[in-house]
Design an enzyme around this catalytic site. Structure first.
Site, PDB file in Angstrom:
ATOM      1  N   VAL A   1      -1.499  -1.128  -4.187  1.00 52.08           N
ATOM      2  CA  VAL A   1      -2.668  -0.278  -4.069  1.00 52.08           C
ATOM      3  C   VAL A   1      -2.197   1.158  -3.917  1.00 52.08           C
ATOM      4  O   VAL A   1      -1.491   1.496  -2.970  1.00 52.08           O
ATOM      5  CB  VAL A   1      -3.522  -0.668  -2.846  1.00 52.08           C
ATOM      6  CG1 VAL A   1      -4.856   0.074  -2.875  1.00 52.08           C
ATOM      7  CG2 VAL A   1      -3.754  -2.165  -2.807  1.00 52.08           C
TER       8      VAL A   1
ATOM      9  N   PHE B   1       0.823  -1.208   0.000  1.00 54.37           N
ATOM     10  CA  PHE B   1       0.000   0.000   0.000  1.00 54.37           C
ATOM     11  C   PHE B   1       0.856   1.257   0.000  1.00 54.37           C
ATOM     12  O   PHE B   1       1.850   1.342   0.711  1.00 54.37           O
ATOM     13  CB  PHE B   1      -0.883   0.038   1.254  1.00 54.37           C
ATOM     14  CG  PHE B   1      -1.853  -1.098   1.322  1.00 54.37           C
ATOM     15  CD1 PHE B   1      -1.451  -2.312   1.867  1.00 54.37           C
ATOM     16  CD2 PHE B   1      -3.138  -0.964   0.849  1.00 54.37           C
ATOM     17  CE1 PHE B   1      -2.331  -3.378   1.937  1.00 54.37           C
ATOM     18  CE2 PHE B   1      -4.034  -2.029   0.918  1.00 54.37           C
ATOM     19  CZ  PHE B   1      -3.623  -3.232   1.454  1.00 54.37           C
ATOM     20  N   ASP B   2       0.435   2.212  -0.786  1.00 58.10           N
ATOM     21  CA  ASP B   2       0.968   3.555  -0.688  1.00 58.10           C
ATOM     22  C   ASP B   2       0.261   4.191   0.509  1.00 58.10           C
ATOM     23  O   ASP B   2      -0.834   3.778   0.853  1.00 58.10           O
ATOM     24  CB  ASP B   2       0.636   4.280  -1.998  1.00 58.10           C
ATOM     25  CG  ASP B   2       0.836   5.766  -1.894  1.00 58.10           C
ATOM     26  OD1 ASP B   2       1.952   6.173  -1.543  1.00 58.10           O
ATOM     27  OD2 ASP B   2      -0.125   6.507  -2.156  1.00 58.10           O
ATOM     28  N   LYS B   3       0.905   5.165   1.159  1.00 61.56           N
ATOM     29  CA  LYS B   3       0.256   5.727   2.345  1.00 61.56           C
ATOM     30  C   LYS B   3      -0.698   6.881   1.998  1.00 61.56           C
ATOM     31  O   LYS B   3      -1.911   6.760   2.122  1.00 61.56           O
ATOM     32  CB  LYS B   3       1.302   6.207   3.365  1.00 61.56           C
ATOM     33  CG  LYS B   3       0.659   6.699   4.665  1.00 61.56           C
ATOM     34  CD  LYS B   3       1.696   7.023   5.725  1.00 61.56           C
ATOM     35  CE  LYS B   3       2.324   8.384   5.538  1.00 61.56           C
ATOM     36  NZ  LYS B   3       1.488   9.492   5.986  1.00 61.56           N
ATOM     37  N   THR B   4      -0.097   7.976   1.515  1.00 63.03           N
ATOM     38  CA  THR B   4      -0.900   9.181   1.325  1.00 63.03           C
ATOM     39  C   THR B   4      -1.901   9.007   0.180  1.00 63.03           C
ATOM     40  O   THR B   4      -1.532   8.637  -0.923  1.00 63.03           O
ATOM     41  CB  THR B   4       0.018  10.380   1.028  1.00 63.03           C
ATOM     42  OG1 THR B   4       1.039  10.395   2.014  1.00 63.03           O
ATOM     43  CG2 THR B   4      -0.747  11.681   1.054  1.00 63.03           C
TER      44      THR B   4
END
Lengths: 75, 637
Positions: free
Chosen positions: B515, B312-315
């Site tokens: 994602v 997963f990407d965070k922002t």
């Protein structure tokens, strides 16, 4: 090169797909054909100086399928 | 060829005719024992029935295609030759009935996409140059046209609101029917419905180029884009049908048993095999599309069901992506007033950036009433993954790594002050001027709802490794991820370093889904086995990702994962059913247990079985809605 999208009546047999694809590919001026079986659509790239969307619609009608609408995009 | 159109138009009448004459024939033969009438009726039934089948067979043959119809036609002619009129009548009737039911049920599986297309707008109210309003076909609209919409209207174009306000149902785009408030300046999308209010809209995109048009095109193409299993079946079927024909002919030559040969032709029909896999995909992808999950084809469901690692990407992915300045720290005992000249410069520089953190800083400074020239665009040098540098102003704006790179001296006390902000889970934008740290903005971003519950559901459903990759600093990444259940967190990454991690996982033989929010994550979306975009309807997201969650709801990821797995399992089931039926029939034939009519019955029944099996996928929505409630419970605990 121009693009055309033809909306057909419902397609039910996978062999119709091959027929339409072959039929159009054998038509002069048609560069590529994509038959969307589930959507009942045909997308084709063609040379506008050789053939017309109407002529392509006639080919499909000739094969025994209904063409509901024809939408051409000149490029 | 008018004949085929005639047949298509009257296919139902032909079916009734065959059915009627077959019934009469059997009745006279068995009930009344007037065999001659029975015989005549059965012959008529066979001839009516075989006619459309033969026409199709011949037209396919003209394009060198050996079709199922050809097998049946030859079988019926063979049955005539050995005067098996019972068999020929029943076989043609069952074949036509099967065809008819196939058409009906197939239409059901295609219903989702039909429902979508039906939502496409057809006309628009357009303001003309002379001030009057005219109704115009959507195909004739142009960019820049002023479109008027009233309560209950469908918005016919992608555009922005020039005046008015209202509530819009954006279900056509997001699958969510909650109303969204819109006012002047907001974007609206074609296909959505104005439930309340009046809007004047300036057209930005029309027809196929609108988000809605692209979604439809994508789903239409997705339903026909085949997985490798399907492609294999296609190739198989291409040789299978002619092979059955050859086998039938060989059987006749060797055994001289015409009955056996034609029975073989009927039993060998590959109907369920050809239709089984595509019908699962159509149903699965259609279900997704209706719920705001865009799946780009059969291969994606196949890949997604293999995924064991989710990155997963965070922002913008785990978080809402609308960061706000939560803390500001000033250094060297200065006050905001002392720094007002710098703050003006910071705002003038940052207002030209699209970076979410920069936007947060600008919003904050504006709210504080810091004066700035809104047209100003000072010359800056961008340092990737660090921030930027203005030579003219001797100003550095960015993360701490940028400060270190440029030899900005930070005292131990100041460092502790910055770290305290980071430990609260905030991202840092530091400003240094004249070689000294001046201001640090602590920016927080809100976690999306249901992240924790969704991650744990995904793990239960079979995802083994959950990873967060972020360009943000270590501390804020750790603070944000706390308690979410990630296996690994890698922070302070440049975009290409994210790619390195994906590559590393793939080299370990893991099946990786990435994602991201689709705009800056495009390379990672493309690199992963499955790229999932949290799209709020942006073109980039729709085009790059394999799977797009149009409603940007995190829990949709779980739904997408489960739907993919179910669809893939369904495809496998259908292939197994089809192969098992053929195997069963052929072995039945070897032991003399199956005749032509039963063979045709089983064959047609198997086609309906695979279609009904696929239709189960259409009903999956209710079940996952229940899951969503469970989610809520886990989440609140």
């Amino acid at each position: 090169m121009a693009k055309v999208t033809l909306k057909l009546g419902e397609l039910t047999c996978p062999s119709c797909l091959t027929k339409i694809e072959q039929g159009l590919k054998q038509t002069d001026g048609v560069e590529s054909v994509k038959v969307l079986f589930n959507a009942g659509k045909v997308k084709a790239d063609y040379d506008a100086s050789v053939t017309t969307p109407e002529a392509l619609a006639d080919v499909i009608t000739g094969l025994g399928y209904e063409v509901k609408s024809t939408k051409a995009v000149e490029a | 060829m008018k004949l085929q159109q005639f047949i298509a138009k009257h296919s139902q009448h032909i079916l009734y005719g065959t059915a009627g004459f077959t019934a009469i024939g059997l009745l006279f033969d068995y009930a009344f024992h007037i065999e001659i009438i029975g015989l005549i009726a059965l012959i008529i039934a066979s001839i009516i029935g075989v006619f459309p089948i033969a026409v199709k067979a011949i037209s396919a043959l003209r394009y060198k295609i050996v079709s199922i119809e050809l097998l049946v036609t030859i079988a019926v002619i063979g049955a005539f030759a050995i005067q098996e009129f019972h068999e020929s009548a029943i076989v043609t009737f069952l074949f036509l009935l099967g065809d008819y039911l196939e058409k009906k049920t197939l239409a059901k599986t295609r219903q989702s996409i039909k429902d979508l297309t039906a939502m496409a707008p057809t006309t628009a109210q357009v303001k003309q140059a002379d001030g009057t309003v005219a109704t115009v076909d959507v195909d004739d609209l142009d960019k820049g046209d002023i479109v008027l919409t009233h309560v209950g209207d469908q918005i016919p174009v992608d555009g922005h609101i020039t005046s008015g306000q209202g509530y819009v149902n954006e279900a056509a785009i997001t699958g969510e029917s909650e109303l969204v408030a819109k006012k002047a300046g907001d974007s609206v999308y074609s296909g959505t419905i104005l439930e309340d209010g009046d809007l004047t809209i300036t057209t930005d995109q029309v027809g196929d180029m609108t988000t809605f048009g692209k979604i439809i095109e994508l789903v239409e193409e997705a339903q026909d884009s085949k997985s490798s299993a399907e492609k294999f079946i296609d190739r198989f079927a291409k040789y299978y049908t002619p092979a059955v024909l050859v086998l039938g002919i060989l059987t006749y030559i060797i055994t001289r048993d015409l009955n056996l040969a034609i029975t073989l032709l009927v039993l060998g029909c590959p109907g369920a095999l050809v239709i089984g896999a595509p019908v699962s995909n159509v149903a699965g992808i259609g279900n997704g599309a209706k719920n705001g999950i865009l799946i780009k084809g059969g291969e994606v469901t196949a890949q997604m069901s293999k995924v064991d690692t989710m990155v997963f990407d965070k922002t913008g992915t785990l978080t809402v992506g609308k960061p706000e300045v939560a803390t500001v720290a000033y250094f060297n005992g200065q006050t905001p007033d002392d720094l007002s000249a710098y703050l003006t410069k910071v705002q003038e520089i940052e207002q030209n950036s699209n970076h979410p953190l920069a936007k947060a800083v600008v919003t904050y400074l504006k709210a504080q009433g810091v004066p700035a020239d809104q047209e100003a665009a000072p010359q800056v040098t961008t340092i990737k993954g660090r921030g930027l540098y203005s030579e003219d102003e001797d100003l550095l704006i960015g993360n701490l790594a940028l400060m270190t790179d440029h030899n900005v001296q930070i005292s131990a006390a100041d460092k502790a002050k910055v770290e305290a902000i980071q430990h609260q889970g905030r991202s840092i934008v530091a400003v240094a001027a004249a070689g000294a740290l001046q201001v640090v903005f602590g920016i927080s971003d809100v976690l999306r709802p249901n992240v924790k519950a969704t991650l744990s559901s995904l793990r239960q459903a079979g995802v083994k490794r959950l990873v967060m990759l972020t360009g943000d600093n270590e501390q804020s990444a750790q603070a944000m991820a706390q308690g979410l259940g990630f296996d690994e967190i890698h922070a302070q990454l440049l975009p290409n370093e994210k790619l390195d991690w994906l590559e590393k996982y793939q080299q370990q033989g893991l099946h990786v889904a990435f994602v991201g929010d689709g705009i800056n994550d495009s390379p990672a979306l493309a690199k992963a086995d499955v790229g999932v975009a949290m799209g709020s309807g942006t073109d980039v997201a729709i085009e790059t990702a394999d799977l797009t969650l149009m409603n940007s709801k995190f829990e949709s990821l779980y739904k997408a994962y489960v739907l993919s797995r179910k669809t893939n399992a369904n495809t496998t089931e259908n292939i197994v059913i089809a192969l098992a039926v053929v195997a069963l029939l052929l072995s039945g034939l070897l032991f003399g247990l199956v005749d032509m009519a039963t063979g045709m019955f089983v064959h047609e029944a198997s086609i309906l079985v695979v279609i009904f099996n696929a239709m189960r996928l259409l009903r999956m929505h209710q079940r996952s809605a229940v899951n969503k409630e469970n989610h809520q419970v886990i989440y609140e605990k």
